[in-house]
Design a protein around this motif. Structure first.
Motif, mmCIF file in Angstrom:
data_model
loop_
_atom_site.group_PDB
_atom_site.id
_atom_site.type_symbol
_atom_site.label_atom_id
_atom_site.label_comp_id
_atom_site.label_asym_id
_atom_site.label_seq_id
_atom_site.Cartn_x
_atom_site.Cartn_y
_atom_site.Cartn_z
ATOM 1 N N MET A 181 0.806 -1.218 0.000
ATOM 2 C CA MET A 181 0.000 0.000 0.000
ATOM 3 C C MET A 181 0.845 1.277 0.000
ATOM 4 N N ASP A 182 2.146 1.157 0.229
ATOM 5 C CA ASP A 182 3.032 2.322 0.220
ATOM 6 C C ASP A 182 3.738 2.511 -1.113
ATOM 7 N N ALA A 183 3.574 1.572 -2.019
ATOM 8 C CA ALA A 183 4.273 1.617 -3.308
ATOM 9 C C ALA A 183 3.404 2.246 -4.393
ATOM 10 N N ASP A 184 4.059 2.779 -5.404
ATOM 11 C CA ASP A 184 3.388 3.250 -6.615
ATOM 12 C C ASP A 184 3.587 2.195 -7.690
ATOM 13 N N TYR A 185 2.586 2.009 -8.524
ATOM 14 C CA TYR A 185 2.631 0.996 -9.574
ATOM 15 C C TYR A 185 2.376 1.641 -10.924
ATOM 16 N N THR A 186 3.047 1.139 -11.949
ATOM 17 C CA THR A 186 2.782 1.573 -13.319
ATOM 18 C C THR A 186 1.800 0.587 -13.930
ATOM 19 N N LEU A 187 0.663 1.111 -14.362
ATOM 20 C CA LEU A 187 -0.355 0.289 -15.008
ATOM 21 C C LEU A 187 -0.378 0.586 -16.495
ATOM 22 N N LYS A 188 -0.501 -0.463 -17.273
ATOM 23 C CA LYS A 188 -0.701 -0.332 -18.715
ATOM 24 C C LYS A 188 -2.163 -0.713 -18.958
ATOM 25 N N ASN A 233 -11.057 3.094 -30.881
ATOM 26 C CA ASN A 233 -10.275 4.240 -31.351
ATOM 27 C C ASN A 233 -9.016 4.474 -30.507
ATOM 28 N N GLU A 234 -8.879 3.764 -29.390
ATOM 29 C CA GLU A 234 -7.674 3.857 -28.563
ATOM 30 C C GLU A 234 -6.779 2.668 -28.879
ATOM 31 N N THR A 235 -5.797 2.873 -29.749
ATOM 32 C CA THR A 235 -4.937 1.770 -30.163
ATOM 33 C C THR A 235 -3.771 1.549 -29.210
ATOM 34 N N ALA A 236 -3.220 2.623 -28.664
ATOM 35 C CA ALA A 236 -2.087 2.501 -27.744
ATOM 36 C C ALA A 236 -2.599 2.464 -26.306
ATOM 37 N N PRO A 237 -1.991 1.626 -25.463
ATOM 38 C CA PRO A 237 -2.427 1.587 -24.057
ATOM 39 C C PRO A 237 -2.003 2.850 -23.320
ATOM 40 N N PHE A 238 -2.731 3.159 -22.243
ATOM 41 C CA PHE A 238 -2.355 4.260 -21.364
ATOM 42 C C PHE A 238 -1.299 3.742 -20.389
ATOM 43 N N LEU A 239 -0.219 4.489 -20.205
ATOM 44 C CA LEU A 239 0.771 4.186 -19.177
ATOM 45 C C LEU A 239 0.538 5.173 -18.042
ATOM 46 N N LEU A 240 0.048 4.669 -16.912
ATOM 47 C CA LEU A 240 -0.323 5.530 -15.805
ATOM 48 C C LEU A 240 0.348 5.072 -14.517
ATOM 49 N N ILE A 241 0.877 6.018 -13.768
ATOM 50 C CA ILE A 241 1.455 5.726 -12.463
ATOM 51 C C ILE A 241 0.323 5.857 -11.453
ATOM 52 N N CYS A 242 0.165 4.817 -10.634
ATOM 53 C CA CYS A 242 -0.977 4.751 -9.728
ATOM 54 C C CYS A 242 -0.540 4.410 -8.312
ATOM 55 N N HIS A 243 -1.363 4.818 -7.370
ATOM 56 C CA HIS A 243 -1.131 4.476 -5.969
ATOM 57 C C HIS A 243 -2.379 3.760 -5.446
ATOM 58 N N PRO A 244 -2.217 2.583 -4.836
ATOM 59 C CA PRO A 244 -3.383 1.858 -4.335
ATOM 60 C C PRO A 244 -4.039 2.599 -3.169
ATOM 61 N N LEU A 246 -1.594 9.173 -10.348
ATOM 62 C CA LEU A 246 -0.618 10.224 -10.105
ATOM 63 C C LEU A 246 -0.262 10.851 -11.458
ATOM 64 N N ARG A 247 0.453 11.943 -11.440
ATOM 65 C CA ARG A 247 0.864 12.575 -12.705
ATOM 66 C C ARG A 247 1.689 11.578 -13.504
ATOM 67 N N SER A 248 1.268 11.324 -14.735
ATOM 68 C CA SER A 248 1.849 10.268 -15.562
ATOM 69 C C SER A 248 2.078 10.757 -16.986
ATOM 70 N N PRO A 249 2.859 10.003 -17.767
ATOM 71 C CA PRO A 249 3.088 10.386 -19.163
ATOM 72 C C PRO A 249 1.802 10.490 -19.982
ATOM 73 N N ASP A 250 0.823 9.646 -19.693
ATOM 74 C CA ASP A 250 -0.415 9.639 -20.487
ATOM 75 C C ASP A 250 -1.600 10.285 -19.792
ATOM 76 N N THR A 251 -1.342 11.161 -18.813
ATOM 77 C CA THR A 251 -2.448 11.820 -18.116
ATOM 78 C C THR A 251 -3.310 12.637 -19.091
ATOM 79 N N GLY A 252 -2.681 13.336 -20.001
ATOM 80 C CA GLY A 252 -3.434 14.138 -20.987
ATOM 81 C C GLY A 252 -4.323 13.276 -21.869
#
Length: 103
Positions: A49-56, A63-74, A91-97
């Motif tokens: 619960m203290d770690a951040d995880y990168t979710l694809k 119409n969404e061909t590429a997955p979202f790469l998002l940094i998340c906190h449980p 959390l703020r991630s490369p694909d937030t926009g």
């Protein structure tokens, strides 16, 4: 009955969720919002619960061909017999926009 207050509306969506730090087996996206998501994994997991995880996240919309790469906190974990459901906060991630446009 108490009404749950959320930062943003949640939308039921279907998709595949991958995180090598959590599981080698992909999970299923249950719902998603601009602030977070709920993911169901078909196996029992141990979640730090203290770690951040990168979710694809590969959403169901064609119409969404590429997955979202998002940094998340449980935020919470629900263990079931042979399965785990996790609520994540984004959390703020490369694909937030891209996520903001998708929602």
């Amino acid at each position: 009955m108490a009404k749950i207050q959320r930062q943003s509306d949640r939308f039921n969506d279907f998709g595949r969720v991958e995180s090598s730090a959590l599981s080698q087996i992909p999970g299923v996206l249950v719902n998603i919002s601009k602030a977070g998501c709920k993911v169901h994994f078909p196996i029992s997991l141990t979640v730090d619960m203290d770690a951040d995880y990168t979710l694809k996240i590969r959403p169901s919309r064609k119409n969404e061909t590429a997955p979202f790469l998002l940094i998340c906190h449980p935020q919470w974990v629900k263990d079931e017999i042979g399965a785990t459901t996790i609520g994540f906060n984004f959390l703020r991630s490369p694909d937030t926009g891209r996520l903001q446009n998708y929602i």
